[in-house]
Scaffold this active site. Structure first.
Site, mmCIF file in Angstrom:
data_model
loop_
_atom_site.group_PDB
_atom_site.id
_atom_site.type_symbol
_atom_site.label_atom_id
_atom_site.label_comp_id
_atom_site.label_asym_id
_atom_site.label_seq_id
_atom_site.Cartn_x
_atom_site.Cartn_y
_atom_site.Cartn_z
ATOM 1 N N GLU A 97 0.800 -1.229 0.000
ATOM 2 C CA GLU A 97 0.000 0.000 0.000
ATOM 3 C C GLU A 97 0.832 1.279 0.000
ATOM 4 O O GLU A 97 0.532 2.214 0.745
ATOM 5 C CB GLU A 97 -0.948 -0.008 1.201
HETATM 6 C C1 NGO Z 1 -4.118 -4.824 4.572
HETATM 7 C C2 NGO Z 1 -3.189 -3.709 4.929
HETATM 8 C C3 NGO Z 1 -3.009 -3.550 6.438
HETATM 9 C C4 NGO Z 1 -4.351 -3.592 7.135
HETATM 10 C C5 NGO Z 1 -5.064 -4.869 6.770
HETATM 11 C C6 NGO Z 1 -6.403 -4.970 7.437
HETATM 12 C C7 NGO Z 1 -2.010 -5.468 4.191
HETATM 13 C C8 NGO Z 1 -0.891 -6.331 3.761
HETATM 14 N N1 NGO Z 1 -1.943 -4.159 4.325
HETATM 15 O O1 NGO Z 1 -3.206 -5.949 4.524
HETATM 16 O O2 NGO Z 1 -2.348 -2.334 6.716
HETATM 17 O O3 NGO Z 1 -4.145 -3.551 8.531
HETATM 18 O O4 NGO Z 1 -5.240 -4.999 5.386
HETATM 19 O O5 NGO Z 1 -7.107 -6.119 7.124
#
Ligand code: NGO
Length: 584
Positions: A387
């Site tokens: 992200e």
């Molecule tokens: C995503 C995000 C995390 C969140 C999570 C919540 C990943 C790999 N990055 O998973 O920052 O906490 O969802 O479900």
């Protein structure tokens, strides 16, 4: 009043008002959980294989008396079928009369006595409180003649087909013998032995026996070498004893990797001597504005040692270049504009980024990775990479390539979320796939291309193995941006073929992981409510051969875990899909 924040995941969002979940909405078409019937559509050979397993296991209740006891359902007197274990053992051959643990039983260790003795002491520690027996741990051949009621733990180096983690369990009236090549193998065998005893063996006060183990032989080796659980200690901080408690619960299901998500926007949780403000300041809060916390290096070492004593390897993660607000808030020079943002206690993602063009960024990651590698005996160092919405793709690629080189420089294997495959994964890198049924073809193809090129994959599909997803719409904790994940959905997929249609060869799959993100998780009770009983299912996918995979037989074995989890004080979700014993 009330400030509202939005948590963005890969395919949706969740809303909180002043820390309370109030509204859920999706920004992309939701992955609908499969109808329950989907779980029943196993292939005929697979079902037949599993039926054989169940029948064979049932036959292990020896003689009419044993069978009657098993049917009576009385946990104190029943002899559990030899195969009634989670994860399902690879090979189960019931035979002969059961073993009975007695007040005069010894735990005899042989082979590399010190290693075997450690496992023996652990086993004695498990069994003594509930049985009330002394169970002295002694070296085989000493302390009198071999009794007929002993448990023997034997380490036999050399190739006996049991590999680095396998074991054999032989049970009969003459005793129980666990044989393995490594102490990890013996330890996993102990988990099987423990599950074959009545659930009341897990109680901390003296219980009535008898303590019987069905007769026969189990030969068991894991399908995958990486069987992980991730705990996000950043969104909410968890103390050393809290983490140790989870480790003990993971060990019961033969999980062997503990991935700790040590940094994120909301908190930096590990002391770094060369950047001393990171932990005390960057770790001083958490989601919702609590006081947070961090591990000193000594405390981290304590977690590592405790995990090692349960044969789990710690995989530390420092997420970068995004998910770094806690670091950016601690040191203004890490920001491109030289201005430190305030600490962050909300739940948005993807807004922060280390400053890719600045040299100080690389001095920073070098120091952090060097110090973390020095206190991490495990092979892997996870650098996140998910992200990075505020980092340009060109910057992302250049950053991740430099960060990977630093990990290699300090002797560790690079691990990252699967977005790392959009950079250039270094040789030997491991990408953790957290996509779901809604993940686009291009992204999956990119992961497949990396896999074909040698990148190994740990599978943690967010709509299967994310323990923070709600079970159903009534689940109080958790999120549902990847859909709701009932117990059958968490279990009913095959890591070997999960990404086959995208072109991932099954040989690229290193294993599986069950991440528990903690935006809504605060206590051990919260951890337990979300991890159990889905975690055992993911553990089984990691350990058991595909030939044993069948929801209908799994859910019977899982039901038998209910009283055990209760005896252990695990406050698990009583999924309506599982026929839990009545008094449970
Ligand atoms: C995503 C995000 C995390 C969140 C999570 C919540 C990943 C790999 N990055 O998973 O920052 O906490 O969802 O479900």
């Amino acid at each position: 009043m009330g400030s509202s924040v939005r948590l963005l995941g890969a395919t949706g969002s969740i809303s909180f008002v002043e820390g309370t979940l109030v509204r859920l909405h999706r920004t992309a078409p939701r992955t609908s959980p499969p109808p329950h019937s989907r779980a029943l559509s196993r292939t005929v050979p697979r079902l037949a294989g599993s039926l054989l397993l169940v029948l064979a296991a049932a036959a292990s209740t020896v003689g009419a008396a044993g069978s009657a006891q098993a049917r009576s359902g009385s946990p104190a007197t029943a002899v559990r079928p030899l195969g009634q274990v989670v994860p399902a053992p690879a090979d189960v051959r019931p035979a002969g009369a059961p073993y009975t643990l007695t007040p005069s039983s010894h735990i005899r260790v042989a082979g590399h006595a010190r290693d075997a003795r450690q496992v023996g002491s652990y086993l004695a520690g498990l069994l003594r409180p509930s049985t009330g027996y002394a169970l002295p741990v002694v070296e085989d051949g000493r302390h009198g003649a071999k009794g007929g009621h002993d448990i023997r733990l034997t380490l036999t180096p050399g190739s006996n087909g049991l590999g680095a983690e396998g074991y054999r369990l032989d049970s009969g009236p003459d005793g129980v013998t666990l044989t393995a090549r490594t102490s990890a193998g013996l330890f996993h065998g102990v988990q099987t032995l423990r599950q074959l005893l009545p659930a009341s063996v897990e109680e901390h006060t003296r219980q009535r026996g008898p303590w019987k183990v069905a007769g026969g032989t189990i030969t068991d080796v894991p399908r995958y070498t990486y069987r992980g659980a991730m705990l996000d200690v950043s969104r909410h901080f968890f103390t050393v004893p809290q983490v140790e408690k989870y480790i003990d619960q993971l060990a019961l299901y033969k999980i062997n990797e503990l991935h700790l998500h040590l940094s994120d926007d909301q908190g930096w949780r590990i002391a770094i001597a060369s950047w001393p403000r990171l932990a005390p300041y960057g770790g001083s809060t958490e989601v919702g504005g609590g006081t947070g916390g961090y591990y000193t290096k000594a405390q981290y070492a304590q977690i590592v040692a405790y995990a090692a004593s349960r044969h789990l390897e710690v995989v530390p993660e420092i997420d970068m270049p995004s998910h770094t607000n806690a670091a950016l808030a601690s040191y203004p020079e890490l920001n491109c504009d030289g201005v430190a943002p305030p600490l962050y206690t909300g739940t948005e993602v993807g807004f922060s980024s280390l400053c890719v063009p600045k040299d100080v960024t690389y001095a920073f990651i070098d120091d952090v990775i060097r110090e973390l590698a020095a206190i991490t005996p495990g092979r892997y160092l996870h650098i996140g990479g998910d992200e990075a919405h505020s980092t340009s793709q060109a910057d992302y690629v250049s950053f991740m390539n430099r960060a990977q080189a630093v990990v290699q420089k300090y002797g560790k294997t690079v691990m990252g979320w699967h977005q790392i495959t959009s950079a250039t994964p270094v040789e030997g890198a491991v990408a953790e796939y957290w996509g779901n049924d809604g993940t686009g073809t291009a992204e999956r193809a990119q992961v497949a291309a990396a896999a074909k090129n040698g990148t190994r994959l740990v599978l943690a599909p967010s709509d299967r193995s994310y323990l923070d997803m709600k079970y159903d719409e009534n689940t109080k904790l958790g999120q549902d941006w990847a859909g709701t994940v009932e117990v059958d959905r968490a279990y009913d997929w095959d890591p070997g073929t999960y990404l086959a249609d995208a072109g991932v060869p099954s040989s690229a799959v290193l294993g599986v992981e069950a991440p528990l993100w903690t935006e809504t998780i605060v206590t051990n009770d919260d951890i337990e409510a979300m991890a159990f009983p889905r975690l055992p299912g993911i553990a089984e996918l990691g350990w058991s051969p595909e030939s044993t995979h069948d929801w209908n037989t799994y859910k019977v074995r899982l039901a038998a875990q209910g009283p055990r989890m209760t005896a252990l004080g695990i406050d698990f979700y009583h999924s309506p899909l599982v026929d839990w014993p009545a008094d449970n």
